[in-house]
Design a protein around this motif. Structure first.
Motif, short mmCIF file in Angstrom:
data_model
loop_
_atom_site.label_atom_id
_atom_site.label_comp_id
_atom_site.label_asym_id
_atom_site.label_seq_id
_atom_site.Cartn_x
_atom_site.Cartn_y
_atom_site.Cartn_z
N SER A 26 44.16 -45.42 -16.62
CA SER A 26 44.04 -44.70 -17.93
C SER A 26 45.04 -45.42 -19.14
CB SER A 26 44.16 -43.15 -17.94
OG SER A 26 45.53 -42.54 -17.35
N TYR A 27 46.21 -46.05 -18.44
CA TYR A 27 47.33 -46.79 -19.06
C TYR A 27 46.92 -48.23 -19.29
CZ TYR A 27 50.24 -42.59 -18.78
OH TYR A 27 50.91 -41.32 -18.75
N THR A 28 46.50 -48.72 -18.25
CA THR A 28 46.36 -50.14 -18.27
C THR A 28 45.24 -50.59 -19.18
OG1 THR A 28 44.79 -50.23 -16.46
CG2 THR A 28 47.21 -50.50 -15.82
N CYS A 29 44.55 -49.81 -19.56
CA CYS A 29 43.41 -50.18 -20.66
C CYS A 29 44.01 -50.28 -22.02
CB CYS A 29 42.28 -49.05 -20.61
SG CYS A 29 42.94 -47.38 -21.23
N ARG A 30 45.26 -50.07 -22.39
CA ARG A 30 45.89 -50.08 -23.37
C ARG A 30 46.31 -51.32 -23.71
NH1 ARG A 30 49.54 -44.49 -23.97
NH2 ARG A 30 48.02 -43.23 -23.08
N TYR A 31 46.32 -52.44 -22.78
CA TYR A 31 46.93 -53.89 -22.72
C TYR A 31 46.07 -54.73 -23.45
CZ TYR A 31 48.05 -58.52 -21.39
OH TYR A 31 48.68 -59.67 -21.45
N ILE A 32 46.52 -55.43 -24.44
CA ILE A 32 45.62 -56.32 -24.93
C ILE A 32 46.07 -57.91 -24.57
CG2 ILE A 32 44.52 -57.20 -27.41
CD1 ILE A 32 45.58 -54.59 -28.50
N ILE A 54 53.99 -51.18 -28.57
CA ILE A 54 53.45 -49.97 -27.94
C ILE A 54 52.61 -48.86 -29.00
CG2 ILE A 54 55.62 -48.66 -28.01
CD1 ILE A 54 55.03 -48.33 -24.80
N ASN A 55 53.10 -48.95 -30.05
CA ASN A 55 52.57 -48.00 -30.83
C ASN A 55 51.20 -48.65 -31.46
OD1 ASN A 55 54.11 -49.87 -32.52
ND2 ASN A 55 54.08 -48.34 -34.33
N TRP A 56 50.64 -49.63 -31.20
CA TRP A 56 49.58 -50.10 -31.97
C TRP A 56 48.26 -49.61 -31.51
CZ3 TRP A 56 50.34 -56.30 -31.99
CH2 TRP A 56 51.10 -56.72 -32.73
N ARG A 57 47.21 -49.27 -32.40
CA ARG A 57 46.08 -48.59 -31.96
C ARG A 57 45.22 -49.84 -32.01
NH1 ARG A 57 44.31 -45.34 -36.40
NH2 ARG A 57 45.79 -46.62 -37.67
N GLN A 58 44.32 -49.95 -30.78
CA GLN A 58 43.55 -51.22 -30.64
C GLN A 58 41.96 -50.91 -31.06
OE1 GLN A 58 44.72 -51.15 -26.41
NE2 GLN A 58 42.40 -51.32 -25.82
N PRO A 59 41.38 -51.53 -31.76
CA PRO A 59 39.75 -51.50 -31.82
C PRO A 59 39.25 -51.90 -30.66
CG PRO A 59 40.79 -53.31 -33.04
CD PRO A 59 41.90 -52.62 -32.40
N PRO A 60 37.94 -51.57 -30.42
CA PRO A 60 37.10 -52.11 -29.29
C PRO A 60 36.87 -53.56 -29.52
CG PRO A 60 35.94 -49.96 -30.55
CD PRO A 60 37.24 -50.62 -31.18
N LEU A 88 35.05 -59.22 -16.92
CA LEU A 88 35.96 -58.30 -15.99
C LEU A 88 37.34 -57.85 -17.34
CD1 LEU A 88 37.11 -56.72 -13.76
CD2 LEU A 88 38.32 -59.25 -13.17
N GLU A 89 37.55 -58.80 -18.25
CA GLU A 89 38.63 -58.68 -19.08
C GLU A 89 38.13 -57.63 -20.10
OE1 GLU A 89 41.92 -61.45 -20.36
OE2 GLU A 89 40.34 -61.70 -22.06
N THR A 90 36.67 -57.60 -20.29
CA THR A 90 36.08 -56.56 -21.16
C THR A 90 36.34 -55.28 -20.71
OG1 THR A 90 34.82 -58.46 -22.37
CG2 THR A 90 34.18 -55.93 -22.78
N LEU A 91 35.71 -55.18 -19.41
CA LEU A 91 35.86 -53.84 -18.81
C LEU A 91 37.12 -53.38 -18.60
CD1 LEU A 91 33.88 -52.10 -16.82
CD2 LEU A 91 34.83 -53.52 -15.07
N MET A 92 38.29 -54.32 -18.28
CA MET A 92 39.47 -53.63 -18.24
C MET A 92 40.24 -53.09 -19.56
SD MET A 92 41.22 -56.51 -15.69
CE MET A 92 41.17 -56.32 -13.86
N GLY A 93 39.64 -53.59 -20.73
CA GLY A 93 40.18 -53.09 -22.07
C GLY A 93 39.38 -51.77 -22.41
N SER A 94 38.44 -51.25 -21.81
CA SER A 94 37.72 -50.08 -22.27
C SER A 94 38.48 -48.90 -21.91
CB SER A 94 36.35 -50.34 -21.31
OG SER A 94 35.68 -49.04 -21.44
N SER A 121 36.80 -46.14 -21.57
CA SER A 121 35.85 -45.03 -20.96
C SER A 121 36.24 -44.85 -19.51
CB SER A 121 34.46 -45.76 -21.11
OG SER A 121 33.59 -44.89 -20.33
N ALA A 122 36.26 -43.72 -19.25
CA ALA A 122 36.93 -43.13 -17.61
C ALA A 122 35.50 -43.87 -16.86
CB ALA A 122 36.76 -41.85 -17.62
N ALA A 123 34.48 -43.91 -17.46
CA ALA A 123 33.30 -44.45 -16.44
C ALA A 123 33.62 -45.72 -16.04
CB ALA A 123 32.01 -44.30 -17.16
N ASP A 124 34.22 -46.49 -16.98
CA ASP A 124 34.45 -48.06 -16.60
C ASP A 124 35.67 -47.94 -15.68
OD1 ASP A 124 32.58 -49.05 -18.27
OD2 ASP A 124 33.50 -48.99 -20.21
N TRP A 125 36.56 -47.22 -15.84
CA TRP A 125 37.58 -47.05 -14.82
C TRP A 125 37.20 -46.88 -13.24
CZ3 TRP A 125 40.55 -43.10 -18.16
CH2 TRP A 125 40.97 -43.45 -19.41
#
Length: 658
Positions: free
Chosen positions: A583-589, A601-607, A614-620, A622-626
């Motif tokens: 739930s934290y690692t998904c914030r990495y771009i 660290i304060n940037w909001r990320q768009p989808p 796999l990189e797309t999945l890791m950036g989601s 959504s808890a379902a993707d985790w």
């Protein structure tokens, strides 16, 4: 969570500079998801660790909340299930292995257990390389990889243990019965005038319990010793800070400290006698206190230029710290443990003090509201654990902690802060450090006025989180104030900065701006990308691939199975903590997707879309993707599985996360 707006008022897309000014991650346009895009990045399943497009996973429906009595009844029924097999029977594969026989609360039906046991997971047993057999035997989810000749190797062969600071059961029993002795703490408190010499007012027991503590039928919380408050110090604090957060707790009736009366068992008596005398055989009397070493003469921990992984609630477990050590961290610290819980002998709280052999510079963090509670705790930790330093949390912003007078509440009580540090440093030889925030209320910073005295109180180092308690984690950390405090600090006191370190450039800037700063503590930056330690040491922006990130997750899972166990219960425990971390690692771009490097660290990320599935999945987000990522490493989740991370409302059992 509402997506960041990527367009201006006229409908034109914003450039990188405009996005950064608005706090939006400047991701390259070709990777941005749009509502009209036909690519489906959520319908992803796994097969042999290869990510492929497939059918969406059905989302379980959230069940009704059950009563405590119903849950207890279900737990009892589960124990009789063949799946809840006796650990000794599973380990040795023989029904006769259990010494309790028919009186055992768990199942001994080996054949039924084998028939109902889930399929083995892919990979090898984490205990395969250790000496001796797997401690979980047939219950291990990797039992197919066990050596067939394990019987010939000897079932009783010792297994190499890489963890220390296990909780002694005899000590736990003494704590439960409120019979533990603390001679060093009592002598220090007496020398400081915190007991016996002045009028003291005791807090109500209800106000002493940090969190949800068990209370017996007589109303006793099981605390070892009763925290006391010096009335004269309280009056002096009021003059300094005005009305206090605990003003309504004053003027309580005086209570007598509890005494342990009655006959003792022989083994308890021998333990108490050994506890009453320090390991060196010398009892510290009041006349001896002048012979105690000065805090400045104690062992000094050199934090300068070292990469310090902050104590992290929930995620900062032993497996995660072990992973960060492998990625370059120099100093590690355990999760915050409440003093009252430790003194009550709560095994779950003592588990936070566990240390792995790879943690060569390791500390534990404790939190308490009163000097006697903290003094007894540090004495107990030094006696029972192997640690290099003890950190006292005086900055925790959580309401349940602050309302009990601990954490950030101490920032409104400088005299109480002084008493706690003096009592702790005077009781043990282990270096004492403290962690604080800039102040309690935003705009009213406090630490600059105290920094010159903190070293004289006995602290070896102070970590300053550049936010107030009121700010929590909103707004950027105030590094100008941190640097100011570092310049005001005496040479004997090391000052560490904390807040928003997310790249080697951040690290370099803070160190160059203030040479007086010993080092920077890394917290959320390590949660989002634990390879930040590698980046700082190698001075580069690591454009890490999705495969490399997956390998890091595999390493974490291996460490987790080694720590929590390889049976079904251990696997699901590893999954829970893995999901909290995801739930934290998904914030990495990824670096290669950004127009401006490095990520803040304060940037909001768009989808966005990654460079592969796999990189797309890791950036989601959504808890379902985790969940799907966890299934790559730990197999399918149970049918009734649900998950909601602690730090956000996003949950797996919500339909919008399917």
């Amino acid at each position: 969570m509402e997506n960041p707006k990527l367009f201006d008022e006229d409908g034109g897309s914003l450039n990188a500079e405009e996005l950064v000014a608005k706090g939006i991650a400047p991701i390259k346009r070709e990777f941005i998801q749009t509502p009209t895009d036909n690519r489906n990045c959520n319908n992803i399943t796994t097969e042999d660790d290869v990510v492929v497009v497939g059918q969406p996973k059905p989302v379980p429906i959230l069940k009704e909340k059950k009563s405590k009595r119903q849950l207890k009844r279900e737990r009892r029924q589960e124990r009789t299930s063949p799946l809840h097999i006796c650990s000794e029977v599973a380990k040795k594969g023989k029904v006769t292995a259990c010494r309790y026989g028919e009186k055992c609360r768990f199942s001994h039906d080996l054949e039924a257990f084998k028939a109902m046991k889930p399929e083995d997971l892919e990979g090898n047993c984490p205990f395969l390389k250790s000496e001796g057999p797997c401690p979980y035997g047939l219950a291990c989810r990797f039992s197919g990889t066990h050596k067939e000749d394990s019987d010939s190797n000897g079932m009783n062969a010792p297994r190499l243990i890489s963890e220390v600071n296990t909780f002694n059961k005899d000590v736990q029993k003494l704590l439960w019965k409120n019979k533990m002795k603390f001679p060093k703490a009592e002598a220090t408190l007496k020398a400081l005038g915190l007991v016996g010499k002045k009028k003291f007012v005791e807090k109500d027991e209800d106000d002493l319990i940090d969190g949800l503590q068990p209370v017996d039928k007589n109303g006793s919380s099981g605390l070892t010793g009763n925290p006391v408050i010096n009335v004269e110090e309280e009056a002096e604090e009021e003059k300094l800070v005005g009305k206090d957060v605990n003003d309504d707790d004053k003027n309580r009736p005086v209570k007598k400290a509890k005494t342990a009366d009655g006959p003792e068992e022989e083994q308890e008596k021998s333990l108490e006698q050994s506890d009453a005398i320090p390991s060196d055989g010398h009892v510290a009397l009041e006349s001896d206190l002048s012979l105690k070493i000065h805090p400045r003469e104690k062992k000094i921990i050199d934090f300068r230029e070292k990469l310090y992984l902050a104590p992290l609630t929930t995620v900062g477990t032993l497996p995660f710290r072990r992973l960060c050590k492998k990625l370059g961290a120099d100093v590690t610290c355990g999760e915050m443990a409440m003093c009252t819980n430790l003194l009550q002998g709560q095994a779950s709280e003592w588990a936070l003090l566990r240390r792995h052999s790879s943690e060569d510079l390791f500390g534990v963090q404790i939190c308490g509201a009163y000097p006697d509670t903290v003094a007894r705790t540090v004495e107990l930790i030094e006696r029972e654990c192997s640690v290099d330093f003890i950190d006292i949390n005086m900055g925790c912003p959580i309401d349940i902690v602050v309302n009990k007078g601990a954490g950030s509440a101490l920032l409104t009580k400088p005299m109480r802060m002084k008493s706690i540090v003096q009592a702790a440093s005077g009781t043990v030889d282990t270096p004492i450090t403290i962690k604080v925030r800039t102040g309690y209320v935003e705009g009213k910073n406090r630490i600059d006025s105290l920094i010159a005295d903190i070293g004289n109180w006995g602290a070896a180092a102070v970590t300053i989180h550049g936010r107030s308690r009121q700010q929590r984690y909103s707004k950027l950390a105030d590094w100008e104030y941190i640097n100011r405090c570092a310049r005001l600090a005496p040479n004997s006191l090391q000052v560490l900065g904390n807040g928003d370190v997310f790249s080697h450039l951040d690290w370099n800037k803070h160190k160059s701006d203030c040479p007086e700063l010993s080092t920077c503590m890394i917290a959320r930056g390590a949660l989002i990308k634990p390879w930040i330690f590698t980046e700082i040491k190698e001075q580069r922006h690591w454009d890490i691939s999705s495969t490399e990130r997956l390998n890091i997750l595999k390493e974490y899972v291996h460490f987790g199975l080694d720590h929590w166990g390889s049976d079904s219960k251990g696997v699901e425990t590893v999954r829970h903590f893995l999901l909290e971390w995801l739930s934290y690692t998904c914030r990495y771009i990824p670096v290669g997707l950004l127009d401006v490097v490095p990520q803040q660290i304060n940037w909001r990320q768009p989808p966005y879309y990654g460079r592969d599935e796999l990189e797309t999945l890791m950036g989601s987000d959504s808890a379902a993707d985790w969940i799907r990522i966890s299934e790559m490493l730990l197999g399918k989740v149970p049918a009734d599985f649900t998950f909601a991370p602690k730090h956000k409302s996003n949950a797996y059992d919500r339909a919008e996360n399917g």
